[in-house]
Scaffold this active site. Structure first.
Site, PDB file in Angstrom:
ATOM      1  N   SER A  24       0.793  -1.265   0.113  1.00  0.00           N
ATOM      2  CA  SER A  24       0.061  -0.069  -0.079  1.00  0.00           C
ATOM      3  C   SER A  24       0.803   1.353   0.038  1.00  0.00           C
ATOM      4  O   SER A  24       2.031   1.291   0.563  1.00  0.00           O
ATOM      5  CB  SER A  24      -0.935  -0.002   1.281  1.00  0.00           C
ATOM      6  N   GLU A  30     -15.838  -3.454   0.969  1.00  0.00           N
ATOM      7  CA  GLU A  30     -16.382  -3.375  -0.584  1.00  0.00           C
ATOM      8  C   GLU A  30     -15.554  -4.245  -1.445  1.00  0.00           C
ATOM      9  O   GLU A  30     -16.182  -4.694  -2.670  1.00  0.00           O
ATOM     10  CB  GLU A  30     -16.291  -1.876  -0.695  1.00  0.00           C
ATOM     11  N   GLU A  78      -3.386 -13.536   1.429  1.00  0.00           N
ATOM     12  CA  GLU A  78      -3.595 -12.484   2.530  1.00  0.00           C
ATOM     13  C   GLU A  78      -5.300 -12.629   3.013  1.00  0.00           C
ATOM     14  O   GLU A  78      -5.590 -12.982   4.276  1.00  0.00           O
ATOM     15  CB  GLU A  78      -3.445 -11.184   1.987  1.00  0.00           C
TER      16      GLU A  78
HETATM   17  C1  LIG Z   1      -4.389  -2.385  10.416  1.00  0.00           C
HETATM   18  C2  LIG Z   1      -3.907  -2.238   9.071  1.00  0.00           C
HETATM   19  C3  LIG Z   1      -2.782  -2.997   8.615  1.00  0.00           C
HETATM   20  C4  LIG Z   1      -2.386  -2.724   7.291  1.00  0.00           C
HETATM   21  N1  LIG Z   1      -1.210  -3.653   7.032  1.00  0.00           N
HETATM   22  C5  LIG Z   1      -0.769  -3.474   5.777  1.00  0.00           C
HETATM   23  C6  LIG Z   1       0.457  -4.008   5.355  1.00  0.00           C
HETATM   24  O1  LIG Z   1       1.038  -4.766   6.192  1.00  0.00           O
HETATM   25  N2  LIG Z   1       0.896  -3.711   4.080  1.00  0.00           N
HETATM   26  C7  LIG Z   1       0.114  -3.071   3.258  1.00  0.00           C
HETATM   27  O2  LIG Z   1       0.624  -2.966   2.206  1.00  0.00           O
HETATM   28  N3  LIG Z   1      -0.836  -2.485   3.518  1.00  0.00           N
HETATM   29  C8  LIG Z   1      -1.464  -2.625   4.738  1.00  0.00           C
HETATM   30  N4  LIG Z   1      -2.552  -1.992   4.924  1.00  0.00           N
HETATM   31  C9  LIG Z   1      -3.228  -1.217   4.136  1.00  0.00           C
HETATM   32  C10 LIG Z   1      -4.642  -1.724   3.461  1.00  0.00           C
HETATM   33  O3  LIG Z   1      -4.312  -2.816   2.715  1.00  0.00           O
HETATM   34  C11 LIG Z   1      -5.490  -0.652   2.678  1.00  0.00           C
HETATM   35  O4  LIG Z   1      -5.560   0.470   3.782  1.00  0.00           O
HETATM   36  C12 LIG Z   1      -6.653  -1.140   2.406  1.00  0.00           C
HETATM   37  O5  LIG Z   1      -6.295  -1.977   1.258  1.00  0.00           O
HETATM   38  C13 LIG Z   1      -7.654  -0.058   1.673  1.00  0.00           C
HETATM   39  O6  LIG Z   1      -6.829   0.963   0.972  1.00  0.00           O
HETATM   40  P1  LIG Z   1      -7.120   2.507   1.266  1.00  0.00           P
HETATM   41  O7  LIG Z   1      -6.776   2.755   2.745  1.00  0.00           O
HETATM   42  O8  LIG Z   1      -6.323   3.164   0.242  1.00  0.00           O
HETATM   43  O9  LIG Z   1      -8.632   2.982   0.916  1.00  0.00           O
HETATM   44  P2  LIG Z   1      -8.866   3.644  -0.358  1.00  0.00           P
HETATM   45  O10 LIG Z   1      -8.728   2.479  -1.359  1.00  0.00           O
HETATM   46  O11 LIG Z   1      -8.819   4.848  -0.535  1.00  0.00           O
HETATM   47  O12 LIG Z   1     -10.566   3.242  -0.234  1.00  0.00           O
HETATM   48  C14 LIG Z   1     -11.436   4.412   0.385  1.00  0.00           C
HETATM   49  C15 LIG Z   1     -12.903   3.639   0.251  1.00  0.00           C
HETATM   50  O13 LIG Z   1     -13.170   3.616  -1.004  1.00  0.00           O
HETATM   51  C16 LIG Z   1     -13.726   2.247  -1.106  1.00  0.00           C
HETATM   52  N5  LIG Z   1     -13.432   1.816  -2.425  1.00  0.00           N
HETATM   53  C17 LIG Z   1     -12.148   1.883  -3.006  1.00  0.00           C
HETATM   54  N6  LIG Z   1     -12.155   1.245  -4.145  1.00  0.00           N
HETATM   55  C18 LIG Z   1     -13.368   0.483  -4.390  1.00  0.00           C
HETATM   56  C19 LIG Z   1     -14.030  -0.072  -5.367  1.00  0.00           C
HETATM   57  N7  LIG Z   1     -13.513  -0.435  -6.382  1.00  0.00           N
HETATM   58  N8  LIG Z   1     -15.149  -0.247  -5.254  1.00  0.00           N
HETATM   59  C20 LIG Z   1     -16.032   0.226  -4.065  1.00  0.00           C
HETATM   60  N9  LIG Z   1     -15.391   0.912  -3.059  1.00  0.00           N
HETATM   61  C21 LIG Z   1     -14.143   1.159  -3.312  1.00  0.00           C
HETATM   62  C22 LIG Z   1     -12.967   1.324  -0.071  1.00  0.00           C
HETATM   63  O14 LIG Z   1     -13.867   0.415   0.181  1.00  0.00           O
HETATM   64  C23 LIG Z   1     -13.137   2.403   1.110  1.00  0.00           C
HETATM   65  O15 LIG Z   1     -14.227   2.665   1.764  1.00  0.00           O
HETATM   66  C24 LIG Z   1      -3.017  -1.931   6.345  1.00  0.00           C
HETATM   67  C25 LIG Z   1      -4.400  -1.464   6.775  1.00  0.00           C
HETATM   68  C26 LIG Z   1      -4.685  -1.500   7.989  1.00  0.00           C
HETATM   69  C27 LIG Z   1      -5.825  -0.861   8.459  1.00  0.00           C
END
Ligand SMILES: Cc1cc2nc3c(=O)[nH]c(=O)nc-3n(C[C@H](O)[C@H](O)[C@H](O)COP(=O)(O)OP(=O)(O)OC[C@H]3O[C@@H](n4cnc5c(N)ncnc54)[C@H](O)[C@@H]3O)c2cc1C
Lengths: 381, 409
Positions: free
Chosen positions: B131, B377, B247
């Site tokens: 991410s 989602e 994962e």
């Molecule tokens: C506790 C924790 C640990 C984590 N650990 C890791 C890690 O070790 N390594 C790593 O790489 N990442 C890690 N992450 C990151 C995690 O994988 C991302 O936060 C997650 O995939 C969501 O991405 P984002 O935060 O960019 O949200 P966004 O993608 O910006 O999403 C924002 C909103 O839009 C919605 N959305 C986005 N795209 C779509 C779609 N196509 N259709 C409908 N809705 C959509 C989402 O559901 C969300 O509600 C971690 C996150 C947390 C909370």
């Protein structure tokens, strides 16, 4: 360990499915739905008995095939998928199972072979009107072997040859087996939310009956009968859920709105995902129930209750979402959406509604002593 | 349909129990100590080493890489028995659950024998660097660049975010852009990294729960050898998909207190509806029944996929179901416990936490789990598209070169 149907069970299931797909199309179900004078499809009933489905789980000594109950579960799933308009559940899941669970040797010998051949149709008469009927406050009585009182409503009550009736006898709450061809039985057909299944009021006026299982033990006996039936009904609910998913998919893949097929819209796709999840959870719980049923495991009460709860939640959700995905078309008589909506609601009530089963589940867990066991050490992460 | 162990499984379970009875006492130390991160990590490492020694660490992995060469069913039996000790560590789950299966699938023998056994023993901790601030759900939208140098190695620059345990990790797997001139999925490459390499800076992020488990990671011209590449150049998306499927699979299990603990708690709490305990209240019992049905349903769903596995089929996207419902369930159970504790449920003071601490933790953790490893989602999209075969949405980014895509926050 093995958490799936065996190869032989899958083979039977496929055969049942192929047969029903041609012999029980929705026009068969509809003809029962639309004709007030046809309480069930007799031709289908005959074929089903000829193929031996009624006796799949009945021991060979009583004319059945003596197979594992999981085979019966597989058949139930397919019957649920096609909304079969026959009294299979009342006869097989309830009457046959009840006899095998509590019947005397004589009762089994008298009834089971004729049940297997399709001659006998069962029903379970427990309800006495509005709201939940407690077995401890029944108004239907059995005195000196004669049953008197009124049960309303009774699924398949208008067509059954034999009824299991919950009664208050001299020894307390009991189950009685009553031959409905006897004098003193009066039946009145009733309209139902799901007219593909028969529904009636059954009135007993000093009708001879015989105790089924020990008298005075009606509460445990009825629970035992219901638990077994609940597992089998849950497979019908899974079949129905799966069918709703399929129909909805067919529609959503062909209906256009705003320049694209509606199945591309995420709000619609998420409905599908939720239907799928509920169905899978129901299937998993039902498998556990099937195992408990086929091995007579002591966890049957909680296994049956969770199969029932998950089955009800899945089918009702799928039936409703299927209709919603069809839009206005979904609320027409022409689509099958309402057939599933009706059957899902009927199945959800026929053995008692969710509040009752949730309570039964928690009670079973209490009896299992979970409260003492479940220690919370605050450290798990 | 049989839910009991067969003879071989029963034997394995017995041996597991015997072994846990001897070695599991290690946790008493942890339970006696007040909640202490360093102590926890130290015990987690000792525990992992002990398991590896006895062949219980990565049961289904080949002996060659430190595993046992056992079955997925044996792995499940061990986890079930281990869970009864009441402690589960997360430190190794990212490495063993996601990173190393990818390493095993995509690297040569020498690399595997160097990296895998130490991870199995708990000597090394791994993190997953996917991410980025502008790319979470849309993993393929990452901007971190890897540029090939004349000697064939790569220079990595950019920023990752939310990287769990990066501050404690020895290694990581990283997804980088190697060609911005093609559509986004076609210009990615994956590498494994030594987290001590020059040019890597890890800054812990303060999480909503108040803890600091995840981090920002900055790369400034980090040199990565070509032998650290996982999969082909510009084929990193394929590699990443394997990691992402693993994962979702490894996130499938519920963590911490569930209906059993909630039921026990309710039995001790006075009802606000007149005499008796909360457990006697109809409204509560309804919810408890539904929690039970979901948890047990999830458990049996996992066992069904194991059956599929043991029949030689591969686990697919249908495992997203577990992750999708267990996260919400975790949150609902925790919230129900807090509701029933009434005003006491607000209290988060260490001195009072003993029996409610785990619910308190899941109040936050449920919120995290509905995002980490794919949001609700995204998981629904996966189920609809990959399991049920519904059509994909229009992708505006499928044909456009990555560098020309619109960018927001
Ligand atoms: C506790 C924790 C640990 C984590 N650990 C890791 C890690 O070790 N390594 C790593 O790489 N990442 C890690 N992450 C990151 C995690 O994988 C991302 O936060 C997650 O995939 C969501 O991405 P984002 O935060 O960019 O949200 P966004 O993608 O910006 O999403 C924002 C909103 O839009 C919605 N959305 C986005 N795209 C779509 C779609 N196509 N259709 C409908 N809705 C959509 C989402 O559901 C969300 O509600 C971690 C996150 C947390 C909370």
């Amino acid at each position: 360990m093995n958490f799936d149907y065996s190869e032989e069970q899958i083979f039977l299931k496929d055969q049942v499915r192929t047969f029903l797909e041609t012999e029980c199309t929705s026009s068969v179900t509809r003809s029962v739905l639309e004709d007030k004078h046809t309480p069930y499809d007799e031709a289908l009933w005959r074929s089903v008995s000829e193929m031996g489905w009624m006796g799949v789980a009945v021991p060979e000594s009583y004319g059945g095939l003596g197979l594992d109950h999981v085979y019966l579960c597989a058949i139930a799933e397919e019957l649920g998928r096609v909304i079969a308009p026959i009294p299979f559940s009342s006869t097989v899941y309830i009457l046959a199972e009840a006899l095998m669970l509590t019947g005397t040797e004589d009762q089994k010998r008298r009834i089971l072979p004729r049940l297997v051949s399709g001659e006998i149709v069962g029903c379970l008469a427990t309800s006495e009107g509005r709201g939940y009927t407690s077995i401890n406050s029944l108004s239907v009585r059995a005195e000196g072997g004669f049953v008197t009182g009124e049960k309303i409503p009774v699924v398949d009550g208008g067509i059954a040859t034999h009824a299991i009736v919950s009664v208050r006898s001299e020894k307390g709450p009991s189950l009685y087996l009553v031959d409905l061809s006897a004098d003193g039985v009066k039946r009145e057909e009733l309209d139902s939310i799901d007219p593909t299944r028969n529904l009636a009021k059954v009135i007993f006026n000093r009708v001879p009956g015989e105790a089924l299982g020990e008298e005075g033990k009606g509460e445990e006996l009825l629970a035992g009968v219901q638990n077994r039936a609940a597992v089998l009904f849950s497979f019908e609910q899974i079949g129905g859920s799966e069918r709703c998913l399929d129909i909805a998919k067919d529609y959503a893949m062909n209906r256009y709105a705003f320049g694209q097929i509606v199945s591309k819209y995420q709000a619609i796709k998420h409905k599908f995902a939720d239907m799928y999840v509920k169905k899978e959870i129901a299937r998993s719980n039902a498998y556990y129930g099937a195992w408990a049923l086929s091995t007579n495991a002591d966890v049957l009460p909680e296994a049956a209750a969770s199969a029932r709860i998950a089955g009800c939640l899945s089918y009702e959700f799928s039936a409703q979402e299927n209709l919603q995905i069809h839009g206005g078309m979904g609320f027409t008589w022409e689509t099958d959406c309402h057939l599933h909506l009706r059957r899902a609601r009927q199945l959800g009530l026929v053995l008692g509604g969710l509040p009752i089963w949730r309570e039964r589940l928690v009670r079973a867990l209490e009896e299992r002593g979970v409260v003492q066991k479940g220690e919370n050490n605050g450290l798990s992460r | 349909m049989d839910f009991r162990d067969n003879a071989q499984e029963a034997e394995f379970r017995k041996n597991t129990r015997d072994w846990l009875a001897v070695h599991g006492s290690i946790f008493t130390e942890l339970k006696l100590a007040k909640y202490d991160r360093e102590k926890e990590l130290e015990i987690a490492k000792r525990w992992q080493a002990a398991k590896a020694e006895a062949g219980y660490a990565c049961i289904a992995w080949p002996v060659e890489w430190g595993g046992r060469g056992g079955t997925a069913m044996e792995q499940t039996i061990f986890s079930e028995e281990e869970e009864k000790l009441g402690v589960r560590f997360q430190y190794f789950s990212i490495g063993l659950g996601m990173c190393l299966p990818t390493v095993i699938a995509f690297s040569d023998k020498e690399t595997k024998s160097r990296l895998v056994p130490p991870a199995v023993r708990g000597d090394t901790i791994w993190c997953q660097l996917f991410s980025e601030p502008a790319a979470g759900s849309d993993v393929a939208g990452i901007r971190t660049r890897a540029i090939e140098t004349e000697d064939g190695s790569w220079l990595l620059s950019g920023q990752k975010v939310w990287t769990s345990y990066a501050h404690q990790s020895d290694y990581g797997i990283v997804l980088a852009r190697t060609n911005p001139d093609v559509p986004k999925h076609k210009g990615l490459t994956m590498f494994w990294l030594d987290m001590k390499s020059p040019g890597i800076e890890v800054r812990p992020i303060h999480m909503a729960s108040g803890e600091s488990d995840f981090n920002e990671v900055f790369f400034t011209d980090v040199r990565v050898k070509d032998s650290q590449r996982l999969g082909e150049v510009n084929q990193g998306w394929k590699t990443a998909l394997l990691t992402l499927d693993n994962e979702r699979l490894s996130f499938g299990g519920a963590e911490g207190p569930d209906w059993e603990e909630l039921m026990s708690l309710a039995a001790t709490l006075p009802s606000g509806m007149g005499g008796g305990s909360v457990l006697k209240e109809g409204g509560f019992r309804d919810k408890l029944a539904d929690f039970y049905v979901l948890s047990e349903g999830l458990k049996y769903t996992r066992l069904r996929s194991l059956t599929t596995l043991s029949r030689g089929q591969t686990p697919g996207p249908e495992n997203s179901v577990g992750k999708l419902i267990s996260a919400t369930q975790m949150q609902r159970v925790a919230n129900e416990a807090l509701e029933r504790l009434d005003q006491y449920g607000i209290l988060a003071d260490e001195d009072f936490l003993s029996d409610v601490g785990a619910f308190q933790r899941n109040f936050y953790w449920g919120a995290a789990m509905r995002i980490a490893g794919g949001t609700d989602e995204i998981l629904r999209n996966i189920i609809a598209e990959r399991v049920l075969g519904l059509p994909r949405e229009h992708r505006l980014d499928a044909e456009v070169a990555f560098k020309d895509l619109p960018k927001g926050i």
